[in-house]
Design an enzyme around this catalytic site. Sequence first.
Site, PDB file in Angstrom:
ATOM      1  N   VAL A   1       0.829  -1.209   0.000  1.00 43.36           N
ATOM      2  CA  VAL A   1       0.000   0.000   0.000  1.00 43.36           C
ATOM      3  C   VAL A   1       0.861   1.255   0.000  1.00 43.36           C
ATOM      4  O   VAL A   1       0.547   2.236  -0.683  1.00 43.36           O
ATOM      5  CB  VAL A   1      -0.971  -0.001   1.200  1.00 43.36           C
ATOM      6  CG1 VAL A   1      -1.761   1.300   1.256  1.00 43.36           C
ATOM      7  CG2 VAL A   1      -1.935  -1.183   1.107  1.00 43.36           C
TER       8      VAL A   1
ATOM      9  N   LYS B   1      -6.793  -0.317  10.444  1.00 41.00           N
ATOM     10  CA  LYS B   1      -8.090  -0.677  11.057  1.00 41.00           C
ATOM     11  C   LYS B   1      -7.910  -1.254  12.455  1.00 41.00           C
ATOM     12  O   LYS B   1      -8.725  -1.014  13.337  1.00 41.00           O
ATOM     13  CB  LYS B   1      -8.847  -1.666  10.172  1.00 41.00           C
ATOM     14  CG  LYS B   1      -8.109  -2.948   9.916  1.00 41.00           C
ATOM     15  CD  LYS B   1      -8.846  -3.849   8.954  1.00 41.00           C
ATOM     16  CE  LYS B   1      -7.992  -5.038   8.569  1.00 41.00           C
ATOM     17  NZ  LYS B   1      -6.833  -4.705   7.742  1.00 41.00           N
TER      18      LYS B   1
ATOM     19  N   ILE C   1     -13.442   1.741  -1.373  1.00 39.14           N
ATOM     20  CA  ILE C   1     -14.837   2.198  -1.353  1.00 39.14           C
ATOM     21  C   ILE C   1     -14.981   3.370  -0.386  1.00 39.14           C
ATOM     22  O   ILE C   1     -14.656   3.240   0.787  1.00 39.14           O
ATOM     23  CB  ILE C   1     -15.789   1.068  -0.895  1.00 39.14           C
ATOM     24  CG1 ILE C   1     -15.626  -0.164  -1.785  1.00 39.14           C
ATOM     25  CG2 ILE C   1     -17.230   1.544  -0.891  1.00 39.14           C
ATOM     26  CD1 ILE C   1     -16.371  -1.374  -1.277  1.00 39.14           C
TER      27      ILE C   1
ATOM     28  N   LYS D   1     -13.590  -3.639  11.223  1.00 38.53           N
ATOM     29  CA  LYS D   1     -14.184  -2.666  10.310  1.00 38.53           C
ATOM     30  C   LYS D   1     -15.607  -2.307  10.744  1.00 38.53           C
ATOM     31  O   LYS D   1     -16.014  -1.143  10.664  1.00 38.53           O
ATOM     32  CB  LYS D   1     -14.176  -3.234   8.891  1.00 38.53           C
ATOM     33  CG  LYS D   1     -12.767  -3.419   8.334  1.00 38.53           C
ATOM     34  CD  LYS D   1     -12.770  -4.209   7.038  1.00 38.53           C
ATOM     35  CE  LYS D   1     -11.356  -4.390   6.511  1.00 38.53           C
ATOM     36  NZ  LYS D   1     -11.320  -5.263   5.317  1.00 38.53           N
TER      37      LYS D   1
END
Length: 428
Positions: A17, A107, A138, A207
């Site tokens: 990432v 997270k 998203i 999440k």
Amino acid sequence: MEELKTLKIGLLGSGTVGIGVYKLVEAQREEMPHKIGANLSVKKVLVRDKTKKREGIDQCLLTDRFEDIIEDDDIQIVVEVMGGIEPARTYINAALKAGKHVVTANKDLIAEHGKELLDTASEHGCDLLFEAAVAGGIPILRPLKQCLAGNHLSEVMGIVNGTTNFILSKMTEEGMEFSDALMLATELGYAEADPTADIEGYDAGRKVAIMASIAFNSRVTFSDVYTEGITKITSRDIAYAKEMGCTIKLLGVAKNTPEGIEVRVHPMLIPSSHPLAKVDDSFNAVFVHGDAVDDAMFYGRGAGELPTASAIMGDVIDVARNIQFHCNGRISCTCYKELPIKKINEIESKYFLRMQVEDRAGVLAKIADTLGKHNVSISQVIQKNSRDNMAELVVITAKVKEQNFSDALADIAEMETTKKVSSVIRVY
């Protein structure tokens, strides 16, 4: 014409990432003056071993000292993509206390220590944004905090783990058993070498804790979330679900009820006509219900280098705009309520119960009587004969409190005519 200033980023971590974030900053270099009214560049990248080459990243940007970032006054934005609780927690706290704005995809950290970090950010007038912590590329946290802020949200549910969704999709489409589907997910890179956090529901649980906190304006931590994974789901369960017009998905469910907040992650049968039933492979989707908006669904790639980097860059651009207009810290912690969290045994669900029983008269009546004694009603029964005087019985219950069903199940499991309770799955 006045020369544009350049906002500098300190990047903590250069894994998949992290490299994605660096690529996007470079790819968007010419766009930034138009999008934020300033230039944007990565000045330092924190790594464990700065002698190791990183794809596409200039070696001179690498450092193995956090002090090189925290003590650099030019760096105004810190992007954390290291993962894990420590040292990320220490680094983010230090960055916020130094007046630097933070964007994170962590997270685990936000689900456990979000309040602490948001309080630190608020105290120092800094932004702390974490869109990438939930559902990859998203947009969901910003819509919950901003676009849907005019609603009283009563439900947030969805598929928020791509690995388990890929596995269940393969089991549904190709009749694979769990172990074979997991092996395929590992071979294709969807599953980690240790897939426990995914297949046991822990990743989705974190999440859901974050989404529930934001949606219902009340603190929910990972420890509040009931989690159950997909390791016990079989192709036989999926075949029965299909026969009943349903699909099995691992769902994260958060509901704001008059009695308190429900937060849980577990496999669930949902009607095959439901939009979430059509979300396949590694895609994610989140379904939101509000009093004004009614139903809304957010769908897309839930993980991956560039989808996750996309969410991070959205936050970075938001922070950069706030810096330009001197309005950082305008949206801090939104948990201004203290709502109770319901225990799992207080929650009501419908149930799919599959068991092996003796194939003789009176067995079904006895099971129905036992369920009835615990106020569990039957809405559907499927019985199929198998071998050696044994039958496979599938019962779908009406909505019932979890404690009542658990008590009834314990009694049924002890009956002489019950040879095995094969599956228990909740029904939407």
